[in-house]
Write an enzyme that holds these catalytic residues in place. Structure first.
Site, PDB file in Angstrom:
ATOM      1  N   ASP A 147      45.172  50.865  42.702  1.00 23.92           N
ATOM      2  CA  ASP A 147      46.042  52.055  42.825  1.00 23.92           C
ATOM      3  C   ASP A 147      47.425  51.691  42.281  1.00 23.92           C
ATOM      4  OD1 ASP A 147      46.120  51.174  46.263  1.00 23.92           O
ATOM      5  OD2 ASP A 147      47.857  51.029  44.942  1.00 23.92           O
ATOM      6  N   HIS A 180      42.730  42.954  39.487  1.00 23.83           N
ATOM      7  CA  HIS A 180      41.444  43.675  39.348  1.00 23.83           C
ATOM      8  C   HIS A 180      41.577  44.902  38.467  1.00 23.83           C
ATOM      9  CE1 HIS A 180      39.705  41.829  43.317  1.00 23.83           C
ATOM     10  NE2 HIS A 180      39.721  40.967  42.314  1.00 23.83           N
ATOM     11  N   CYS A 222      37.669  57.573  21.560  1.00 22.27           N
ATOM     12  CA  CYS A 222      38.773  56.611  21.703  1.00 22.27           C
ATOM     13  C   CYS A 222      39.954  57.087  20.857  1.00 22.27           C
ATOM     14  CB  CYS A 222      38.295  55.241  21.210  1.00 22.27           C
ATOM     15  SG  CYS A 222      39.637  54.063  20.986  1.00 22.27           S
TER      16      CYS A 222
HETATM   17  N1  APR Z   1      46.789  47.643  57.899  1.00 21.55           N
HETATM   18  C1  APR Z   1      46.483  46.352  57.594  1.00 21.55           C
HETATM   19  N2  APR Z   1      45.241  45.931  57.276  1.00 21.55           N
HETATM   20  C2  APR Z   1      44.264  46.855  57.265  1.00 21.55           C
HETATM   21  C3  APR Z   1      44.501  48.221  57.574  1.00 21.55           C
HETATM   22  C4  APR Z   1      45.826  48.599  57.889  1.00 21.55           C
HETATM   23  N3  APR Z   1      46.147  49.863  58.194  1.00 21.55           N
HETATM   24  N4  APR Z   1      43.305  48.878  57.486  1.00 21.55           N
HETATM   25  C5  APR Z   1      42.378  47.967  57.140  1.00 21.55           C
HETATM   26  N5  APR Z   1      42.948  46.746  57.016  1.00 21.55           N
HETATM   27  C6  APR Z   1      42.318  45.487  56.642  1.00 21.55           C
HETATM   28  C7  APR Z   1      40.887  45.347  57.154  1.00 21.55           C
HETATM   29  O1  APR Z   1      40.897  44.757  58.458  1.00 21.55           O
HETATM   30  C8  APR Z   1      40.280  44.406  56.116  1.00 21.55           C
HETATM   31  O2  APR Z   1      40.472  43.042  56.497  1.00 21.55           O
HETATM   32  O3  APR Z   1      42.234  45.464  55.233  1.00 21.55           O
HETATM   33  C9  APR Z   1      41.100  44.674  54.843  1.00 21.55           C
HETATM   34  C10 APR Z   1      40.331  45.449  53.790  1.00 21.55           C
HETATM   35  O4  APR Z   1      39.279  44.637  53.344  1.00 21.55           O
HETATM   36  P1  APR Z   1      38.338  45.154  52.170  1.00 21.55           P
HETATM   37  O5  APR Z   1      37.915  46.556  52.467  1.00 21.55           O
HETATM   38  O6  APR Z   1      37.291  44.099  51.963  1.00 21.55           O
HETATM   39  O7  APR Z   1      39.302  45.241  50.899  1.00 21.55           O
HETATM   40  P2  APR Z   1      39.795  44.043  49.986  1.00 21.55           P
HETATM   41  O8  APR Z   1      39.911  42.781  50.784  1.00 21.55           O
HETATM   42  O9  APR Z   1      41.005  44.513  49.279  1.00 21.55           O
HETATM   43  O10 APR Z   1      38.588  43.907  48.919  1.00 21.55           O
HETATM   44  C11 APR Z   1      38.782  42.959  47.872  1.00 21.55           C
HETATM   45  O11 APR Z   1      36.697  43.658  46.876  1.00 21.55           O
HETATM   46  O12 APR Z   1      35.357  45.428  46.416  1.00 21.55           O
HETATM   47  C12 APR Z   1      36.229  44.539  45.856  1.00 21.55           C
HETATM   48  O13 APR Z   1      37.542  44.860  43.965  1.00 21.55           O
HETATM   49  C13 APR Z   1      37.410  45.274  45.298  1.00 21.55           C
HETATM   50  O14 APR Z   1      39.736  44.628  45.319  1.00 21.55           O
HETATM   51  C14 APR Z   1      38.573  44.786  46.137  1.00 21.55           C
HETATM   52  C15 APR Z   1      38.085  43.449  46.634  1.00 21.55           C
END
Ligand code: APR
Length: 234
Positions: free
Chosen positions: A94, A109, A136
């Site tokens: 984002d 990413h 393109c």
């Molecule tokens: N404040 C802080 N942390 C939060 C909140 C919040 N309001 N809501 C959720 N979280 C935490 C969750 O507890 C979790 O540990 O954010 C984390 C989100 O984890 P994921 O959903 O696994 O996202 P992310 O770690 O960014 O994933 C990494 O995986 O799918 C690929 O490319 C994608 O960039 C992504 C990568």
């Protein structure tokens, strides 16, 4: 002012959760609704490009209805007011860090607002719908435009710069990431080996929480501004 002079901050989907963008692995998250092999791999794109385009068109549309939250703004404030070097390395695609004012920022990413042509490899900004019919703007060929997103199995961007920054960091902060995806999940070990203090700011303990010297759990919009306040007040 804090003793730290070279701060690397890794952010993940949890940072944007309170802005209204879904995380990936929380209950009801993106990967509970979509099979990542279908929408976030080169094989999935080759199999069904229209499905992949719709997945990213929906996420690009989502971007238009969200705004940075207090956590994004606190990180931009840290970059503005702290005398040291502040680098944000985000896994997020984002544009909320930019919207909050962060400038020293690496999208490892890729970015939802960028696309590139698989024929001529030229990239460009793109905030509208993308489809296989779109030609393109550079080479004129249709059918090859894809989101400039690093899919599973592809090499993350800016790794040389990131490894260099981790080698020099004296403070590494990980925010809103579950620590499930490599190489980002290995950054804390890199930073620690090079002597940095390591802090996890997350809603709940991540997979890698035991690697961190310090962990503060709570919503990013609360724990991040509070931690930034501390860094600026020290
Ligand atoms: N404040 C802080 N942390 C939060 C909140 C919040 N309001 N809501 C959720 N979280 C935490 C969750 O507890 C979790 O540990 O954010 C984390 C989100 O984890 P994921 O959903 O696994 O996202 P992310 O770690 O960014 O994933 C990494 O995986 O799918 C690929 O490319 C994608 O960039 C992504 C990568």
């Amino acid at each position: 002012m804090s003793p730290y002079r070279r701060i690397v901050i890794l952010t993940g989907a949890g940072l944007s959760a309170e802005s209204g963008l879904a995380t990936f692995r929380d209950k009801g998250g993106v990967w509970a609704k979509y099979d990542y092999r279908e929408v976030a791999t080169p094989e999935g794109f080759a199999r069904n490009p229209a499905l992949v385009h719709e997945f990213y068109n929906m996420r690009r549309r989502d971007l238009k209805r969200v705004a940075p939250n207090a956590a994004h703004k606190a990180l931009a404030r840290l970059e503005r007011e702290h005398p040291g070097e502040i680098l944000v390395v985000t896994q997020n695609v984002d544009n909320l860090h930019e919207a909050a004012g962060s400038q020293n920022l690496l999208h490892m990413h890729g970015e939802l607002t960028k696309v590139f042509c698989t024929n001529c490899r030229m990239g460009c900004s793109w905030t509208d719908e993308l489809s296989i019919d779109i030609a393109c703007p550079t080479c004129g060929k249709a059918g090859g435009m894809r989101p400039d997103i690093v899919w599973f199995g592809e090499i993350p961007y800016h790794m040389e710069a990131i490894v260099g920054a981790l080698a020099r960091a004296d403070l590494f902060i990980s925010i809103g990431t579950s620590g499930n995806v490599y190489p980002a999940s290995g950054f804390v070990a890199e930073a620690k080996t090079n002597g940095a203090h390591t802090v996890e700011l997350n809603l709940e303990p991540s997979e890698g929480v035991t690697m961190f010297a310090e962990a503060i759990h709570g919503p990013a919009s609360q724990v991040v501004p509070a931690y930034v306040e501390e860094l600026l007040a020290d």
